[in-house]
Every structure is written in structure tokens, then in C-alpha cells.
Write an enzyme that holds these catalytic residues in place. Sequence first.
Site, mmCIF file in Angstrom:
data_model
loop_
_atom_site.group_PDB
_atom_site.id
_atom_site.type_symbol
_atom_site.label_atom_id
_atom_site.label_comp_id
_atom_site.label_asym_id
_atom_site.label_seq_id
_atom_site.Cartn_x
_atom_site.Cartn_y
_atom_site.Cartn_z
ATOM 1 N NE ARG A 1 38.977 -3.970 16.222
ATOM 2 C CZ ARG A 1 39.239 -3.213 15.176
ATOM 3 N NH1 ARG A 1 38.577 -3.405 14.032
ATOM 4 N NH2 ARG A 1 40.150 -2.260 15.241
ATOM 5 C CG HIS B 1 40.893 -6.737 10.250
ATOM 6 N ND1 HIS B 1 40.843 -7.042 11.596
ATOM 7 C CD2 HIS B 1 40.554 -5.418 10.170
ATOM 8 C CE1 HIS B 1 40.525 -5.970 12.290
ATOM 9 N NE2 HIS B 1 40.334 -4.971 11.437
#
Length: 311
Positions: A226, A274
Site C-alpha cells: 500500500r 496497482h
Amino acid sequence: MTDTLVFHSGLDPFDVWRDALAPHLDGHVRIEEAHAVTDPETVRFALVWMPPAGFFARFPNLELVINLGAGVDRLVARDDLPDVPITRLSDPQMGRMMAGFVLFAVLRHARDIPHFEAAQARSEWAYKHPRAASETTVAVLGLGELGALAATEIARQGYDTHGWATRPKDLAGVTVHCGDDALGALLAKADIVVCMLPLTPETRERLDAAAFAAMKPGAAFINVSRGAVVDEAALVEALRSGHLSGATLDVFTSEPLAPDHPLWTLPGVLITPHLASVALPDSAAPQIAANIRAVQTGGALINEVSRSRGY
């Protein structure tokens, strides 16, 4: 009355997920896209990725939230989340996809690919002698399900592989270090640092200016966990100064990454949007269906999330 599973994702196609799930639910659960729900009171299950604010208020009889991925930090941090169990997806295909991406990123730096990319842009034949895998030390921070699989895959390729975790683990070919006191020494010896930490209150900006300063000069950094685990400004400075030789980054504090963000143009940095590991409908559907049946029959849930830990 037939129970309903409501689906929401801004990235994943509804029809593909519906068609993968339907055979496992045997017609006992209706599958509907959020905007097309015909009777909100029949909705007992929600399969979601980053639903909009107020999403859950429409469904008063919700009994299970299934996160459409492994990372649940954005979900558990919401103030509109109902007091029902949450599960995350975790299946072998997701694990293999993540391990493959991490191995690619490690090889990118271990084999000096940024050097050759820069040389190609200059039309320059710039030979750089490769090193043996055993001469490169890789540190994987975070040895959860995905981190452990990635670390063992790196070790299988012959790299001097180390892991950092909150508790001891036995992983083939991986030297495991535990606790805050062990982190600085591990960062100082690693040629490549891979961040696979979950985002929790304890790990938010855990990799800050001090952590980057502790890293070996010339080390490379990989982040597939993250963005908020990293102090992004500190990372930019470590790259600009040359203390870090490069980075492979799949996650960011704010996504999508702003077009004017300095990370786009720093030497040796690869940006990906991502996608290191995503949920695959065919392999995830049996797990989702099993959890739906568990709620209907009072059975145990698979991969239930701990709200207190944040994962």
C-alpha cells in the site's frame, strides 16, 4: 425469498464475475449489480471494491461484506461500514500472480535493467557484468500469505533472501527476522527491499526518512503493498539524492498517481498502476460461494478480517 448478492467495482466487469459465481451458487442467490438491485431488503451479501460513501446504507439486511481483493485497509477505515463480518479474497492464483510480479521486480534491479533502459535511450551499448544471484541480498518486509509466497519464490531463484515479520516463521530458504529492533540491520544489508506490509495504524508511513536512510547506499526499493506504508516525500528524496538506485512501484498514497508527481520522471523508477495481483473470477468464485453458504448455514468463514488488526 431469494437472497441477493450485490456487486460493486469500478474496475471489475460485473458480467464476468456473475458468470463465474452463478454455477457455485446453484440458483439459491441472486447476483445483481449495485445500481440495478430490484429489492434492497433481500441483499444479504456484498462483493465490493471501493464502494462509494453511503453504499451500505441501502441494504438494511446485509450479513456479509466480501472485499474484492486481499487488501482491506480502505474498507475497514470507513465510518459507514456495517457491523457484519468482512472477508478478503485469497486464492492460489492471486498468490502466484503476486509472486511472479515481485520476482520480476527483483530481477529488474538484480540484473540492472534500469541501467540498460537508460543506455538504450542514449543508443549506447553499455555492458554491465551480471552478478550471481547468491551475491544479491533481498529483504521482504511482511511475510503474510502473499509475502511468504513471494519470499520463497525469490529464494528458489538462489538469492540471499531475508524476511521481516512480527513473529517467527519457517520458510524454505528464507532467513526470518522479527521485531522493530531487527529492521534497521536488515535494511542496512539488503541490496533490494520489497515492501509487502499490510496497511495498519502501526505501519502507516513505517518506511519513513529514517528507514530509507538506514538502507544500504545504492539499494533498490519495491512496493507492492500500500502506498501509505511509505512516506512518499522521503522516498522521492532518497531517489533524488542517489541514496537509492531505483524503484519499482505498484502502489501510491493517492491513486491514480498525479501526472505531475516527481516519481514519474526519477531515474530508475518504474511505475505500474496497482496491478501486481488482482482477483481472478474463476479461481476466487469457489471461496466466495463457500462463505455465502457459511452465512446461510451458520458455518465458519474463510479469510475473515480482524477489524482490530486491520487485515
